[in-house]
Design a protein around this motif. Sequence first.
Motif, mmCIF file in Angstrom:
data_model
loop_
_atom_site.group_PDB
_atom_site.id
_atom_site.type_symbol
_atom_site.label_atom_id
_atom_site.label_comp_id
_atom_site.label_asym_id
_atom_site.label_seq_id
_atom_site.Cartn_x
_atom_site.Cartn_y
_atom_site.Cartn_z
ATOM 1 N N ARG A 1 13.058 -4.775 22.102
ATOM 2 C CA ARG A 1 12.986 -5.106 23.516
ATOM 3 C C ARG A 1 12.351 -6.493 23.665
ATOM 4 N N ASP B 1 13.385 -3.317 30.335
ATOM 5 C CA ASP B 1 13.500 -2.877 28.939
ATOM 6 C C ASP B 1 14.652 -3.573 28.214
ATOM 7 N N SER C 1 16.950 -5.731 25.871
ATOM 8 C CA SER C 1 16.724 -6.127 24.476
ATOM 9 C C SER C 1 16.776 -7.639 24.328
#
Length: 408
Positions: free
Chosen positions: A117, A74, A76
């Motif tokens: 993400r 996940d 970013s």
Amino acid sequence: MKGTVQKKKMRSGKEYFTICLTYQDPYTNKRKQKVVSTGLEIKGNKRKAQNMIPSLIEKYEYLERYLPTTLDHDISLCDYLDEWLKSKCISIRTSTYESYSYRVNSMKKYFKKENPRLVDVTPKMLKTFFEYSLSYGKINQKTHKREPLSVRSVRSYRSILFAMFNEAIVDGLITYNPIISVSVHGKKNKDYAEEYLFLTEDEISSFLQFLKIHYPRLLGIAFMGIYYGLRRSEILGLKWSAIDWENETLTIEHTVVRVKTVSIKDDTKTTAGSRTLNLFSSAKQCLRTIKEEQQSNAAFFGNCYQNKEGYIFTWEDGHLYNPNYISRKFKQAASDFGRPEITLHKLRHTCCSLLINKGWPIKQLQYWLGHDDVQTTLNIYAHYNRKLLNQSTNDLEDISAGTLQLFK
């Protein structure tokens, strides 16, 4: 990690010490080497070179460190950009790393508000970013207003993102590269038509005379750009050891560059950049004048004179110019001369156009300019002199004379 002193012979015949660092790659467990230039000539400098080994081992000890990565799926976009940049510090030059760092930070300023993400980044997001950059990608330092970023700079963003997304695929974070279907389009600046992108033969003498009066420290630098087509890094990297007065040659093999810090290298931008060029009469006179000035300055500053490496273009006390200072000063000079569109790099265009006018073969021109690929010479420079296509009217007049009777 161990370090050993080795010798390296340059094309000019000069020999220098280098230090070879041998270390174990933590990722492959294989032995590798990193060669570092000392800038020290062979005679009388062996002990100095040996004394540099401990500090260099300390500087490059990170090469033996394993940097484990535990990347979250996940993660970013901005965080992965940081991770990608961090992974590049070992494998690329300092100047390249600093250039990447500058561009990554610029991209993060745009994306940090939403900071999607990595897996959620879409081609549409990237297209919107490129369109924004082409319209409002930079801030004018005087007016503090947003202005268009050049197409070239935006394409450099795309190149970095392309490499980063490919790396993310290898890391198993995404399954496809979203930037593949996104292109950067933009128009060239119409304010500067192609005939104004270089100085004409008639302008060169006036421009150099103008520099001699108003910007004397740029005179020799501009001369080397106009007649040798040297890059900024090559001009500022010129040393007296590169000049062979007897054989009348000048060897390009050392550069000085800057992104955030000044970087000195015993190599050139490309493999073909290392080259030996003829030293013609006016060039010899130019260099002799600079040498006389340097000798006078060295006598005046005495022990405070700093040019131990023997650079040709320096401040009066011998220390190196900041490359960015020279570019800014040249831009100011060109603007005062009435040609604000002429940059220091465009003097390479001037050199190319002069030599095309003189009928130089393209391969000879490629060598003189130091291009790896002849296609670069053809694509980037040849179109600057399209006027040549219209300069053979008299030839056609003679050739077609016999057909006049057909139209009576």
